[in-house]
Design an enzyme around this catalytic site. Sequence first.
Site, mmCIF file in Angstrom:
data_model
loop_
_atom_site.group_PDB
_atom_site.id
_atom_site.type_symbol
_atom_site.label_atom_id
_atom_site.label_comp_id
_atom_site.label_asym_id
_atom_site.label_seq_id
_atom_site.Cartn_x
_atom_site.Cartn_y
_atom_site.Cartn_z
ATOM 1 N N ASN A 12 -0.880 -2.646 2.640
ATOM 2 C CA ASN A 12 -1.303 -3.500 1.729
ATOM 3 C C ASN A 12 -2.090 -4.861 2.188
ATOM 4 O O ASN A 12 -1.395 -5.499 3.249
ATOM 5 C CB ASN A 12 0.296 -4.402 1.198
ATOM 6 C CG ASN A 12 0.106 -5.330 -0.183
ATOM 7 O OD1 ASN A 12 -0.719 -6.187 0.059
ATOM 8 N ND2 ASN A 12 0.813 -4.937 -0.943
ATOM 9 N N HIS A 15 -2.222 -10.221 1.869
ATOM 10 C CA HIS A 15 -2.377 -11.424 2.506
ATOM 11 C C HIS A 15 -3.244 -11.856 3.416
ATOM 12 O O HIS A 15 -3.439 -12.898 4.000
ATOM 13 C CB HIS A 15 -0.821 -11.611 3.401
ATOM 14 C CG HIS A 15 0.134 -11.224 2.338
ATOM 15 N ND1 HIS A 15 0.541 -12.554 1.479
ATOM 16 C CD2 HIS A 15 1.417 -10.433 1.937
ATOM 17 C CE1 HIS A 15 1.540 -12.067 0.393
ATOM 18 N NE2 HIS A 15 1.767 -10.844 0.800
ATOM 19 N N HIS A 48 -2.792 -6.128 -4.887
ATOM 20 C CA HIS A 48 -1.994 -6.503 -5.906
ATOM 21 C C HIS A 48 -2.881 -7.371 -6.736
ATOM 22 O O HIS A 48 -3.138 -8.796 -6.143
ATOM 23 C CB HIS A 48 -0.759 -6.909 -5.583
ATOM 24 C CG HIS A 48 0.128 -7.332 -6.629
ATOM 25 N ND1 HIS A 48 1.551 -7.796 -6.639
ATOM 26 C CD2 HIS A 48 -0.089 -7.345 -8.172
ATOM 27 C CE1 HIS A 48 2.004 -8.227 -7.984
ATOM 28 N NE2 HIS A 48 1.024 -7.876 -8.832
ATOM 29 N N ARG A 50 -2.827 -10.311 -8.869
ATOM 30 C CA ARG A 50 -1.788 -10.988 -9.806
ATOM 31 C C ARG A 50 -2.481 -11.516 -10.895
ATOM 32 O O ARG A 50 -3.860 -12.063 -10.773
ATOM 33 C CB ARG A 50 -1.175 -12.000 -8.732
ATOM 34 C CG ARG A 50 -0.110 -11.085 -7.781
ATOM 35 C CD ARG A 50 0.553 -12.010 -7.159
ATOM 36 N NE ARG A 50 1.783 -12.632 -7.845
ATOM 37 C CZ ARG A 50 3.008 -12.154 -7.730
ATOM 38 N NH1 ARG A 50 3.230 -11.199 -6.663
ATOM 39 N NH2 ARG A 50 4.222 -12.653 -8.685
ATOM 40 N N ARG A 54 -3.670 -15.303 -7.194
ATOM 41 C CA ARG A 54 -3.399 -16.271 -6.028
ATOM 42 C C ARG A 54 -3.772 -15.670 -4.525
ATOM 43 O O ARG A 54 -3.945 -16.107 -3.848
ATOM 44 C CB ARG A 54 -1.765 -16.200 -5.967
ATOM 45 C CG ARG A 54 -1.129 -15.308 -5.428
ATOM 46 C CD ARG A 54 0.542 -15.405 -5.250
ATOM 47 N NE ARG A 54 1.261 -15.844 -6.498
ATOM 48 C CZ ARG A 54 2.519 -15.750 -6.789
ATOM 49 N NH1 ARG A 54 3.321 -15.422 -5.609
ATOM 50 N NH2 ARG A 54 2.906 -16.054 -7.863
ATOM 51 N N GLU A 75 -1.997 -2.170 -7.677
ATOM 52 C CA GLU A 75 -0.739 -2.908 -8.105
ATOM 53 C C GLU A 75 -0.989 -3.912 -9.242
ATOM 54 O O GLU A 75 -1.991 -4.786 -8.995
ATOM 55 C CB GLU A 75 0.055 -3.647 -7.010
ATOM 56 C CG GLU A 75 1.118 -3.146 -6.195
ATOM 57 C CD GLU A 75 1.929 -3.857 -5.543
ATOM 58 O OE1 GLU A 75 2.398 -5.073 -5.790
ATOM 59 O OE2 GLU A 75 1.809 -3.359 -4.363
ATOM 60 N N THR A 106 7.071 -10.178 -5.100
ATOM 61 C CA THR A 106 7.781 -9.404 -6.216
ATOM 62 C C THR A 106 9.113 -9.168 -6.009
ATOM 63 O O THR A 106 9.580 -8.508 -5.092
ATOM 64 C CB THR A 106 6.877 -7.936 -6.457
ATOM 65 O OG1 THR A 106 5.532 -8.094 -6.346
ATOM 66 C CG2 THR A 106 7.212 -7.244 -7.601
ATOM 67 N N GLU A 156 8.255 3.746 -6.913
ATOM 68 C CA GLU A 156 8.614 3.265 -5.599
ATOM 69 C C GLU A 156 9.727 2.504 -5.622
ATOM 70 O O GLU A 156 10.002 1.463 -6.451
ATOM 71 C CB GLU A 156 7.221 2.236 -5.512
ATOM 72 C CG GLU A 156 7.148 1.740 -4.141
ATOM 73 C CD GLU A 156 5.950 0.914 -3.763
ATOM 74 O OE1 GLU A 156 4.967 1.518 -4.095
ATOM 75 O OE2 GLU A 156 6.130 0.073 -2.949
ATOM 76 N N HIS A 199 8.367 -2.997 0.612
ATOM 77 C CA HIS A 199 8.708 -4.313 0.381
ATOM 78 C C HIS A 199 9.537 -4.695 1.368
ATOM 79 O O HIS A 199 10.709 -4.297 1.674
ATOM 80 C CB HIS A 199 9.337 -4.698 -0.879
ATOM 81 C CG HIS A 199 9.050 -6.012 -1.473
ATOM 82 N ND1 HIS A 199 9.716 -7.303 -0.895
ATOM 83 C CD2 HIS A 199 8.069 -6.546 -2.160
ATOM 84 C CE1 HIS A 199 9.010 -8.113 -1.376
ATOM 85 N NE2 HIS A 199 8.049 -7.993 -2.171
HETATM 86 N N1 PXP Z 1 5.184 -2.192 -2.831
HETATM 87 C C1 PXP Z 1 5.095 -2.930 -3.726
HETATM 88 C C2 PXP Z 1 5.067 -2.399 -5.027
HETATM 89 C C3 PXP Z 1 4.979 -4.469 -3.742
HETATM 90 O O1 PXP Z 1 4.867 -5.340 -4.815
HETATM 91 C C4 PXP Z 1 4.855 -5.028 -2.346
HETATM 92 C C5 PXP Z 1 4.555 -6.589 -2.182
HETATM 93 O O2 PXP Z 1 3.121 -6.736 -2.717
HETATM 94 C C6 PXP Z 1 4.681 -3.973 -1.337
HETATM 95 C C7 PXP Z 1 5.172 -2.685 -1.629
HETATM 96 C C8 PXP Z 1 4.417 -4.544 0.256
HETATM 97 O O3 PXP Z 1 5.561 -5.584 0.454
HETATM 98 P P1 PXP Z 1 5.298 -6.203 1.939
HETATM 99 O O4 PXP Z 1 4.206 -6.973 1.774
HETATM 100 O O5 PXP Z 1 6.460 -7.095 1.758
HETATM 101 O O6 PXP Z 1 5.268 -5.430 3.057
#
Ligand code: PXP
Length: 250
Positions: A12, A15, A48, A50, A54, A75, A106, A156, A199
């Site tokens: 992901n 960030h 994602h 949003r 952001r 996402e 999330t 998930e 997550h």
């Molecule tokens: N899976 C989903 C559905 C999420 O919303 C997120 C966060 O955007 C993640 C995985 C990844 O989480 P993290 O960034 O905490 O590893």
Amino acid sequence: MLPESHVRLGVNIDHVATIRNARGSMYPDPVEAAILAQNEGADGITAHLREDRRHIRDEDIDGLIAALNIPLNFEMAATEEMQKIALKHKPHAVCLVPEKREERTTEGGLDVLKEENKLREFIKPLSDSGCRVSLFIAAVPAQVEAAERVGAAVVELHTGAYCDYYYEQNQSKYETEFENLKNMCAHASSIGLEVHAGHGLTYETVSQIAAFPELKELNIGHFLISDAVFNGLGNSIKKMKELIGEARAS
Ligand code: PXP
């Protein structure tokens, strides 16, 4: 061909965009990070978009669609605006998540049970267009079963609470959440759903989850991008993949 026991790592890159947007600069570019992740062995990329943009922006999604050879897991919240964007791009996968403006990330899973009719209608055009639809849910039997009823292909499981309890050293809650995740991974798979998890996962928390035999994919972002500050994204991805591989082998 990847072995049957392989658990895919979706990286992901949200960030990377958070850092870019903090200064209103053009860098670091999340699309460049995604290409690097692809070259370093990521099995997929998650982003994602949003509602408040952001981190990831519309043009980042355009760039990811154009640049990637590996699957994009898009996402999004279950809104009309996001559905239009998904239907325009037809990414490999769409993961529906709950979204609140004021949350930092999330925070919980989707309440599929409460929104069953709405989600059934929402998912259909996405599935019909060829997207693999996944629902981000807490590890609760009623939510897993509702996900199957509304026509999702994947669930998930939200590992955020499991990771929080680990770091808070709350042993009893940690063990309970771990059992919930393990049982729901087996249950979801037994009713025909593909199971993913994600997550908050880190080097310290990933192995126990990766060892669930039915698990097919892990989506990890914040920790990988954080670790990359010290070690480089390629090394962070390689180490995470090694831990996942070792957990499967054992
Ligand atoms: N899976 C989903 C559905 C999420 O919303 C997120 C966060 O955007 C993640 C995985 C990844 O989480 P993290 O960034 O905490 O590893």
